[in-house]
Every structure is written in structure tokens, then in C-alpha cells.
Design an enzyme around this catalytic site. Structure first.
Site, PDB file in Angstrom:
ATOM      1  N   ASN A   1     -46.953  19.862 -13.062  1.00 40.88           N
ATOM      2  CA  ASN A   1     -48.114  20.168 -12.228  1.00 40.88           C
ATOM      3  C   ASN A   1     -48.506  21.619 -12.494  1.00 40.88           C
ATOM      4  O   ASN A   1     -47.656  22.499 -12.546  1.00 40.88           O
ATOM      5  CB  ASN A   1     -47.799  19.937 -10.750  1.00 40.88           C
ATOM      6  CG  ASN A   1     -49.057  19.968  -9.907  1.00 40.88           C
ATOM      7  OD1 ASN A   1     -49.710  20.991  -9.792  1.00 40.88           O
ATOM      8  ND2 ASN A   1     -49.392  18.831  -9.332  1.00 40.88           N
ATOM      9  N   GLN A   2     -49.780  21.859 -12.641  1.00 42.04           N
ATOM     10  CA  GLN A   2     -50.280  23.179 -13.039  1.00 42.04           C
ATOM     11  C   GLN A   2     -50.613  24.086 -11.856  1.00 42.04           C
ATOM     12  O   GLN A   2     -51.079  25.215 -12.038  1.00 42.04           O
ATOM     13  CB  GLN A   2     -51.514  22.991 -13.919  1.00 42.04           C
ATOM     14  CG  GLN A   2     -51.215  22.197 -15.171  1.00 42.04           C
ATOM     15  CD  GLN A   2     -52.461  21.665 -15.846  1.00 42.04           C
ATOM     16  OE1 GLN A   2     -53.508  21.506 -15.230  1.00 42.04           O
ATOM     17  NE2 GLN A   2     -52.342  21.370 -17.130  1.00 42.04           N
TER      18      GLN A   2
END
Length: 163
Positions: free
Chosen positions: A39-40
Site C-alpha cells: 500500500n502506497q
């Protein structure tokens, strides 16, 4: 299986509230917001808050967000969802976003992390600016570089000279 969101991470100095949809399985298993390693979210907010968030432990990440004036929560309180895809959310119950917003005197912006959060949450927000952000999810395959300018816009709402 019914899945539930976490408690909000906010305080009286929250200027920006970022709303996701519903934590994915990796986050639910860890009991932490945005726990999936791909997840960024933490990477995208690093430039906004001026700290290398991925290098910090989870509670230090939350502290850095709070110090910057950023709060977290989710639009969906609970739902049935196999896996982590927002497209699979069924029988959703919304969090009481309006009541939370009413308790945040410094709030300037509600930002939505992804299209599902935006679609499900925009009707829950009144009296504050809103911003739809590209999803930080690893299921949203656009790269960080393409997403970063939209996420950088959050920083303008943290500046005390803005208003």
C-alpha cells in the site's frame, strides 16, 4: 465474514481528515491502518508531512500524522467482504462521519482515499472542503509518481497561513 473499521485517529488539531473505505485483510490482521506492505499510503504522505513515514514504526507514523494535523478514519463502519477488494464490499454500514467532523474545530479538508471512499462518503460530509484522491491501494495499479501530485495537494490545507 463481517469486517469492521478501526477507531478514528484524530485530535482537536486535526486539519485534514483522510477517509479510506474499509481496511483490507492485511490491515485488519495487523490491527493497523494501511498495513499491507505494498500500500502506497505512507509513501504518498511522506512528502506532505516532511518525514520518511515508511521508515518509522506504526505508532511513530501516527504521531507524525497527528503532529502535521492529519487524521484517519474510514467511511465504512462494517461490511461483508471476501478478501480486500472494495468492489466486493456488501451490506455496508457507514461510520458517523458527520458527528466526527463536528468535533474537529480545526478541520479544513476531508480527503477520500480512492473512488469507493469518495462515492460512499461524499454525502456524509457537510460544511468542509472535500478532495478525492487516487487510491493508495496496491489494487489500484497507477504508480506513486502519477498519484503524488494529487496527494501533495493535501499539504496546502496544513499550512497555517492558508486561511
Amino acid at each position: 465474514m463481517r469486517k469492521a473499521s478501526f477507531a478514528p485517529v484524530v485530535d482537536m488539531s486535526t486539519k485534514v481528515l483522510i477517509l479510506g473505505s474499509l481496511p483490507g485483510d492485511a490491515s485488519l490482521a495487523a490491527g493497523r491502518y494501511y498495513a499491507h506492505p505494498q500500500n502506497q499510503f505512507w509513501r504518498l504522505l511522506s512528502r506532505v508531512v516532511g518525514a520518511d513515514l515508511p521508515a518509522l514504526g506504526y505508532y511513530d507514523r501516527l504521531a507524525a500524522l497527528r503532529t502535521a494535523g492529519i487524521g484517519l478514519w474510514d467511511v465504512v463502519a462494517s461490511a461483508t467482504r471476501p478478501g480486500s477488494s472494495d468492489a466486493a464490499i456488501r451490506d455496508a454500514t457507514a461510520n458517523d462521519v458527520a458527528t466526527l467532523i463536528a468535533t474537529l474545530p480545526a478541520l479544513r479538508l476531508v480527503a477520500f482515499n480512492g473512488g469507493t471512499a469518495w462515492k460512499a462518503g461524499r454525502e456524509l460530509v457537510r460544511g468542509v472542503e472535500m478532495l478525492a484522491l487516487p487510491s493508495s491501494s496496491p489494487l489500484h495499479t497507477v504508480g506513486v509518481a502519477a498519484k503524488q501530485p494529487a496527494w501533495d495537494a493535501v499539504g496546502a490545507y496544513l499550512d497555517d497561513d492558508r486561511r
